[in-house]
Design an enzyme around this catalytic site. Structure first.
Site, PDB file in Angstrom:
ATOM      1  N   LYS A  13      87.736  56.427  18.008  1.00 24.42           N
ATOM      2  CA  LYS A  13      87.611  57.406  16.865  1.00 24.42           C
ATOM      3  C   LYS A  13      86.367  58.164  17.016  1.00 24.42           C
ATOM      4  O   LYS A  13      86.798  59.530  16.718  1.00 24.42           O
ATOM      5  CB  LYS A  13      87.148  56.389  15.446  1.00 24.42           C
ATOM      6  CG  LYS A  13      88.200  55.271  15.000  1.00 24.42           C
ATOM      7  CD  LYS A  13      87.863  54.652  13.814  1.00 24.42           C
ATOM      8  CE  LYS A  13      86.413  53.752  13.819  1.00 24.42           C
ATOM      9  NZ  LYS A  13      86.640  52.904  14.912  1.00 24.42           N
ATOM     10  N   ARG A 127      81.639  50.581  27.240  1.00 21.57           N
ATOM     11  CA  ARG A 127      80.907  51.503  26.306  1.00 21.57           C
ATOM     12  C   ARG A 127      79.629  51.890  26.587  1.00 21.57           C
ATOM     13  O   ARG A 127      78.894  50.747  26.778  1.00 21.57           O
ATOM     14  CB  ARG A 127      81.096  51.476  24.897  1.00 21.57           C
ATOM     15  CG  ARG A 127      80.494  52.490  24.045  1.00 21.57           C
ATOM     16  CD  ARG A 127      80.924  52.779  22.565  1.00 21.57           C
ATOM     17  NE  ARG A 127      80.738  51.463  21.937  1.00 21.57           N
ATOM     18  CZ  ARG A 127      81.424  51.497  20.557  1.00 21.57           C
ATOM     19  NH1 ARG A 127      82.055  52.435  20.144  1.00 21.57           N
ATOM     20  NH2 ARG A 127      81.385  50.324  19.864  1.00 21.57           N
ATOM     21  N   ARG A 171      83.400  41.729  15.104  1.00 23.69           N
ATOM     22  CA  ARG A 171      83.824  43.007  14.276  1.00 23.69           C
ATOM     23  C   ARG A 171      85.306  43.307  14.311  1.00 23.69           C
ATOM     24  O   ARG A 171      85.686  43.827  13.276  1.00 23.69           O
ATOM     25  CB  ARG A 171      83.058  44.062  15.302  1.00 23.69           C
ATOM     26  CG  ARG A 171      81.502  44.117  15.006  1.00 23.69           C
ATOM     27  CD  ARG A 171      81.105  44.978  16.266  1.00 23.69           C
ATOM     28  NE  ARG A 171      81.201  46.275  15.765  1.00 23.69           N
ATOM     29  CZ  ARG A 171      81.071  47.332  16.840  1.00 23.69           C
ATOM     30  NH1 ARG A 171      80.705  47.076  18.264  1.00 23.69           N
ATOM     31  NH2 ARG A 171      81.148  48.654  16.405  1.00 23.69           N
TER      32      ARG A 171
END
Ligand code: ADP
Ligand code: AMP
Length: 214
Positions: A13, A127, A171
């Site tokens: 996103k 990431r 999450r």
């Protein structure tokens, strides 16, 4: 142009929101970035948010909703904005729809970046984020030009504390329980547009631009 980005944590996103914001010259508003900036500045909000973020839980709606409504009231949002990471619960979406309605406005497009769970842990373990300018990389898929260094500002890249595998699993569970229902919510509003988020970053962007230009 008022856009909401939907999708699991790590779906891409933020990566896509950055590019859309640049192409259309509208602000990219990430509630996660706002909480992290508050944490860095040591504000009360940052301290409160940290406990939830570290556990992979959602920050309570009462700390989140007003913050977004105040942000979109700022001048730079007059031509539109792209929301990344908000809304994340049905109550947040309902609150936001009502707040927009009071201004005679509505969301134009909710882009759902679809990525299966099995790809998510891999995306998040690779990431790397810039603590200064917020740019995001992936050690394999989207590496910086110089290992460990941000292309834009030269800062040393970090791994987010909440990208540890156990937190990622939490999450994902929170996403399925609390955020995924937003897909139906925005489908009913008639603004949902799914994209295949497993494609290469440039191809996902091309698909999103096609949707927005339609
Ligand atoms: P989100 O904002 O949804 O949490 P990010 O945009 O931070 O997700 O992306 C999660 C990780 O996946 C980052 O390391 C990013 O560089 C990488 N990534 C984003 N889009 C793609 C893609 N299309 N293919 C491969 N990796 C991607
Ligand atoms: P993100 O950067 O979008 O992955 O968000 C990081 C963390 O910030 C999340 O795991 C939550 O703890 C918190 N957060 C971000 N946006 C929201 C939101 N809209 N509602 C509740 N918590 C949020």
């Amino acid at each position: 142009m008022k856009i909401v980005m939907l999708g699991a944590p790590g779906a891409g996103k933020g990566t896509q929101a950055d590019r859309i914001a640049e192409k259309y010259a509208i602000p990219h508003i990430s509630t996660g970035d706002i909480f992290r900036a508050n944490l860095k500045q040591g504000t009360e909000l940052g301290k409160k948010a940290k406990t939830y973020m570290d556990a992979g839980q959602l920050v309570p709606d009462e700390l989140t909703c007003d913050l977004v409504v105040d942000r979109i009231a700022q001048d730079d949002c007059s031509r539109g904005y792209i929301l990344d990471g908000f809304p994340r619960t049905i109550p947040q979406a309902e609150f936001f729809t009502a707040a927009l309605a009071e201004r005679g406005e509505k969301i134009d497009c909710a882009i759902d970046v679809e990525v299966p769970d099995e790809n998510i842990v891999n995306r998040m373990s690779g990431r790397r984020a810039c603590p200064d300018c917020g740019a995001t990389y992936h050690i394999v898929y989207i590496p910086p030009k110089k290992e460990g260094i941000c292309d834009h500002c030269g800062a040393a890249l970090i791994r987010r504390a909440d990208d540890e595998p156990e937190t990622v699993l939490n999450r994902l569970k929170v996403y399925h329980d609390q955020t995924q229902p937003l897909i139906d919510y925005y489908k009913k509003e008639g603004v949902l547009r799914p994209v295949d988020g497993t494609k290469d970053m440039d191809d996902v962007f091309t698909d999103i631009v096609k949707i927005l230009e339609d």
